[in-house]
Design a protein around this motif. Structure first.
Motif, PDB file in Angstrom:
ATOM      1  N   SER A  30       0.835  -1.199   0.000  1.00 46.50           N
ATOM      2  CA  SER A  30       0.000   0.000   0.000  1.00 46.50           C
ATOM      3  C   SER A  30       0.870   1.249   0.000  1.00 46.50           C
ATOM      4  N   LYS A  31       0.399   2.290  -0.658  1.00 45.36           N
ATOM      5  CA  LYS A  31       1.081   3.593  -0.593  1.00 45.36           C
ATOM      6  C   LYS A  31       1.053   4.116   0.836  1.00 45.36           C
ATOM      7  N   THR A  32       0.032   3.710   1.589  1.00 43.06           N
ATOM      8  CA  THR A  32      -0.091   4.183   2.972  1.00 43.06           C
ATOM      9  C   THR A  32       1.180   3.869   3.762  1.00 43.06           C
ATOM     10  N   LEU A  33       1.733   2.698   3.562  1.00 45.23           N
ATOM     11  CA  LEU A  33       2.895   2.263   4.348  1.00 45.23           C
ATOM     12  C   LEU A  33       4.135   2.078   3.478  1.00 45.23           C
ATOM     13  N   GLU A  34       4.178   2.747   2.339  1.00 48.11           N
ATOM     14  CA  GLU A  34       5.291   2.430   1.419  1.00 48.11           C
ATOM     15  C   GLU A  34       6.656   2.756   1.995  1.00 48.11           C
ATOM     16  N   ASN A  35       6.705   3.651   2.995  1.00 45.57           N
ATOM     17  CA  ASN A  35       8.008   3.961   3.604  1.00 45.57           C
ATOM     18  C   ASN A  35       8.116   3.440   5.031  1.00 45.57           C
ATOM     19  N   TYR A  36       7.292   2.493   5.390  1.00 43.52           N
ATOM     20  CA  TYR A  36       7.310   1.981   6.766  1.00 43.52           C
ATOM     21  C   TYR A  36       8.315   0.839   6.902  1.00 43.52           C
ATOM     22  N   THR A  37       9.272   1.024   7.794  1.00 47.57           N
ATOM     23  CA  THR A  37      10.256  -0.023   8.052  1.00 47.57           C
ATOM     24  C   THR A  37       9.911  -0.678   9.379  1.00 47.57           C
ATOM     25  N   ALA A  38       9.792  -1.982   9.392  1.00 45.51           N
ATOM     26  CA  ALA A  38       9.391  -2.663  10.630  1.00 45.51           C
ATOM     27  C   ALA A  38      10.517  -2.556  11.660  1.00 45.51           C
ATOM     28  N   PRO A  39      10.185  -2.182  12.897  1.00 43.47           N
ATOM     29  CA  PRO A  39      11.224  -2.052  13.922  1.00 43.47           C
ATOM     30  C   PRO A  39      11.497  -3.355  14.673  1.00 43.47           C
ATOM     31  N   PHE A  40      10.766  -4.403  14.374  1.00 43.96           N
ATOM     32  CA  PHE A  40      10.960  -5.659  15.113  1.00 43.96           C
ATOM     33  C   PHE A  40      10.544  -6.839  14.228  1.00 43.96           C
ATOM     34  N   ASN A  41      10.896  -8.035  14.675  1.00 40.48           N
ATOM     35  CA  ASN A  41      10.498  -9.251  13.961  1.00 40.48           C
ATOM     36  C   ASN A  41       9.193  -9.807  14.509  1.00 40.48           C
ATOM     37  N   ALA A  42       8.341 -10.260  13.617  1.00 41.33           N
ATOM     38  CA  ALA A  42       7.183 -11.054  14.040  1.00 41.33           C
ATOM     39  C   ALA A  42       7.721 -12.323  14.717  1.00 41.33           C
ATOM     40  N   THR A  43       6.921 -12.907  15.595  1.00 41.91           N
ATOM     41  CA  THR A  43       7.358 -14.141  16.281  1.00 41.91           C
ATOM     42  C   THR A  43       7.733 -15.236  15.273  1.00 41.91           C
ATOM     43  N   VAL A  44       6.951 -15.376  14.225  1.00 36.43           N
ATOM     44  CA  VAL A  44       7.262 -16.428  13.237  1.00 36.43           C
ATOM     45  C   VAL A  44       8.632 -16.194  12.594  1.00 36.43           C
ATOM     46  N   ILE A  45       8.983 -14.942  12.392  1.00 31.56           N
ATOM     47  CA  ILE A  45      10.297 -14.632  11.777  1.00 31.56           C
ATOM     48  C   ILE A  45      11.406 -15.005  12.755  1.00 31.56           C
ATOM     49  N   ASN A  46      11.231 -14.623  14.018  1.00 32.74           N
ATOM     50  CA  ASN A  46      12.247 -15.003  15.017  1.00 32.74           C
ATOM     51  C   ASN A  46      12.450 -16.511  15.055  1.00 32.74           C
ATOM     52  N   LYS A  47      11.342 -17.243  14.965  1.00 38.12           N
ATOM     53  CA  LYS A  47      11.452 -18.705  15.034  1.00 38.12           C
ATOM     54  C   LYS A  47      12.216 -19.261  13.829  1.00 38.12           C
ATOM     55  N   LEU A  48      11.945 -18.733  12.668  1.00 37.33           N
ATOM     56  CA  LEU A  48      12.619 -19.233  11.456  1.00 37.33           C
ATOM     57  C   LEU A  48      14.096 -18.853  11.452  1.00 37.33           C
ATOM     58  N   LEU A  49      14.386 -17.609  11.871  1.00 40.50           N
ATOM     59  CA  LEU A  49      15.791 -17.177  11.893  1.00 40.50           C
ATOM     60  C   LEU A  49      16.577 -17.969  12.935  1.00 40.50           C
ATOM     61  N   ALA A  50      15.915 -18.288  14.047  1.00 41.48           N
ATOM     62  CA  ALA A  50      16.588 -19.070  15.093  1.00 41.48           C
ATOM     63  C   ALA A  50      16.984 -20.448  14.574  1.00 41.48           C
ATOM     64  N   GLU A  51      16.268 -20.938  13.569  1.00 47.13           N
ATOM     65  CA  GLU A  51      16.616 -22.242  12.972  1.00 47.13           C
ATOM     66  C   GLU A  51      17.487 -22.072  11.736  1.00 47.13           C
ATOM     67  N   ASP A  52      18.007 -20.856  11.546  1.00 48.01           N
ATOM     68  CA  ASP A  52      18.967 -20.581  10.463  1.00 48.01           C
ATOM     69  C   ASP A  52      18.397 -20.633   9.057  1.00 48.01           C
ATOM     70  N   ALA A  53      17.117 -20.301   8.923  1.00 49.42           N
ATOM     71  CA  ALA A  53      16.576 -20.065   7.582  1.00 49.42           C
ATOM     72  C   ALA A  53      16.991 -18.648   7.170  1.00 49.42           C
ATOM     73  N   ILE A  54      17.071 -18.412   5.871  1.00 44.57           N
ATOM     74  CA  ILE A  54      17.553 -17.114   5.363  1.00 44.57           C
ATOM     75  C   ILE A  54      16.395 -16.366   4.706  1.00 44.57           C
ATOM     76  N   LEU A  55      16.191 -15.122   5.130  1.00 47.31           N
ATOM     77  CA  LEU A  55      15.116 -14.321   4.539  1.00 47.31           C
ATOM     78  C   LEU A  55      15.588 -13.709   3.228  1.00 47.31           C
ATOM     79  N   LEU A  56      14.903 -14.067   2.142  1.00 44.90           N
ATOM     80  CA  LEU A  56      15.257 -13.540   0.824  1.00 44.90           C
ATOM     81  C   LEU A  56      14.689 -12.153   0.596  1.00 44.90           C
ATOM     82  N   GLY A  57      13.446 -11.962   0.985  1.00 46.84           N
ATOM     83  CA  GLY A  57      12.831 -10.670   0.715  1.00 46.84           C
ATOM     84  C   GLY A  57      11.340 -10.672   0.989  1.00 46.84           C
ATOM     85  N   ILE A  58      10.719  -9.591   0.519  1.00 44.22           N
ATOM     86  CA  ILE A  58       9.324  -9.295   0.852  1.00 44.22           C
ATOM     87  C   ILE A  58       8.481  -9.399  -0.419  1.00 44.22           C
ATOM     88  N   LEU A  59       7.310 -10.009  -0.273  1.00 45.58           N
ATOM     89  CA  LEU A  59       6.507 -10.384  -1.441  1.00 45.58           C
ATOM     90  C   LEU A  59       5.242  -9.545  -1.619  1.00 45.58           C
TER      91      LEU A  59
END
Ligand code: GLN
Length: 470
Positions: free
Chosen positions: A113-142
């Motif tokens: 959305s244009k509403t949030l086009e410049n919004y940078t997330a200041p934290f990880n969602a819980t699911v992201i923390n869980k995946l990163l903790a298991e050493d998965a690599i984040l490619l990007g945003i869809l």
């Protein structure tokens, strides 16, 4: 990093070329993890393989990724080190991408959305923390439908995503990017969100697997809500077995989301050896209904299951869903007033978002005294009761994921026609039930998905049945 920079960066890395064949062939995630553990493929090679593919003009034309993770290469190198030291996590070296409504630190989480086009997330969602903790690599945003409202992938402020299996067609929505990324082999797995079908519907149109977990099985912390009493985060993958692997990592109780529970799963008290086949002919394309019925019958025969024809409250599904969705989205959209996050939503969002805001403000007007919302809640209870009764008779319910075949991108369809895509998916959200969509074949060269629904917290049964149907 924008996509052009990514292209240059990955094109300059040629050291991985000779081992590319390992990543090109289709393998399950378990097999790929084994290859990585055995040193046949490194995390960095896996990442570079996807980065290169993402940066080709053909892929860019599909409009799947909104942005790429600049730190991925560094993360992959660290993970390769940990693999060598035998200290790596369960998903070490796998690459994933996420829908643009799931928070990942330092990434632009725009909800397309244009509403949030410049919004940078200041934290990880819980699911992201869980995946990163298991050493998965984040490619990007869809890419996705704006604010997860829509059913086709066309409402993104950054242009529609194309269906990789036929670029003239919609990929489905709202998790259009996550489904298309898997269909185009651009990630090992992706995460989508499902409020009324948004994981299952695009999974169906793109010919992949998408799991909507039980409400409360996976933390929603860090998900920018569409309708919080329906929203769930779930995996999108090639196979049910892959979905199971990812689901088992992201599930579980989270102190930041009070609706989550300590996930132990559950099994049917007494298996009935019966599956319920939904009477769907009034609501779905007859060819789709027939294909699903045929498959259900074949599989039932192989397993000696009985098939029971059942009726779901499909006639009240859309009204119940949309009244609650409009109300909850209207409420959650009030924080986008231009003061703290991004722009004022009314000034910057597209027509479908505005429709929900106008509709939601009407439904919740004081003069109506909550009567529409209350009626919808009553219907919601009625629907839950119907499922309770049905699951006294059958172990699982089978129906098409989508009642119709995907339309062409840009084709004019009415709002009602767009909402009608959801008639077969919203009931699972209304009742909080788990449901999966798996590929069931094609009609007119267009993908059809088969949907399996089971009682709360019986995801294991879903995976087992999905494997049988595969
Ligand atoms: N199509 C439904 C809607 O527009 C559901 C979308 C979703 O699951 N996020 O609200």
């Amino acid at each position: 990093m924008n996509k052009r920079q990514a292209r240059t960066k990955s094109a300059t890395n040629s050291t991985t070329d000779n081992r590319q064949s390992t990543t090109d062939k289709f393998v399950t995630l378990k097999t790929k993890l084994r290859q990585i553990q055995q040193g046949k493929l490194t995390a960095l090679e896996n990442l570079m393989h996807f980065s290169k593919k993402i940066a080709t003009p053909e892929t860019e034309d599909l409009n799947i990724f909104l942005s790429l993770n600049e730190d991925a290469i560094e993360q992959a190198k660290q993970i390769d080190k940990r693999i060598k030291e035998n200290k790596a996590g369960k998903l070490a070296g796998l690459c994933f991408a996420i829908k643009a409504n799931i928070s990942a630190k330092h990434q632009t989480i725009s909800c397309a959305s244009k509403t949030l086009e410049n919004y940078t997330a200041p934290f990880n969602a819980t699911v992201i923390n869980k995946l990163l903790a298991e050493d998965a690599i984040l490619l990007g945003i869809l890419n996705m439908d704006e604010f997860a409202l829509g059913s086709s992938g066309e409402t993104s402020a950054f242009g529609p995503t194309k269906n990789p299996t036929n670029p003239e067609l919609i990929p489905g929505g709202t998790s259009s990017g996550p489904a298309a990324a898997i269909a185009a082999n651009l990630a090992d797995f992706t995460l989508g969100s499902d409020t009324g079908g948004s994981i299952r519907n695009p999974a169906s149109h793109c010919g992949i697997t998408g799991l909507k977990p039980t409400y409360g099985a996976v933390s929603r912390y860090g998900l920018l809500d569409a309708a919080m009493s329906f929203d769930t985060i779930g995996p999108m993958t090639k196979t049910p077995e892959d979905a199971r692997l990812i689901f088992n990592i992201i599930k579980g109780q989270d102190n930041f989301d009070q609706t989550t529970t300590d996930y132990r799963g559950s099994t049917p008290d007494s298996p009935k050896g019966a599956i319920g086949l939904v009477n769907i002919k009034k609501f779905a394309d007859e060819r789709i209904a027939n294909l699903i019925e045929k498959q259900a019958k074949e599989i039932a025969k192989q397993h000696n299951w009985t098939i029971k024809k059942i009726d779901l409250p499909l006639d009240i599904a859309l009204e119940t869903f949309y009244i609650i969705n409009y109300t909850e989205f209207f409420s959650s959209s009030r924080k986008y007033d231009g003061r703290r996050f991004g722009k004022k939503i009314e000034d910057s969002a597209g027509p479908e978002v505005l429709r929900r805001i106008i509709g939601g403000s009407e439904i919740t007007k004081a003069e109506h005294d909550g009567k529409f919302y209350r009626e919808a809640l009553k219907a919601r209870n009625h629907i839950k009761l119907q499922f309770k009764k049905i699951f006294e008779e059958v172990d699982a319910i089978i129906l098409p994921t989508s009642p119709k075949l995907p339309h062409k991108i840009g084709e004019t369809i009415t709002v009602e026609e767009m909402y009608a895509y959801d008639v077969t998916t919203v009931l699972a959200n209304i009742a909080g039930l788990p449901a999966i969509s798996i590929p069931a074949g094609q009609i007119d060269n267009k993908n059809v998905g088969l949907q399996i629904m089971v009682p709360h917290f019986q995801e294991e049964l879903i995976f087992k049945l999905a494997k049988d149907f595969e």
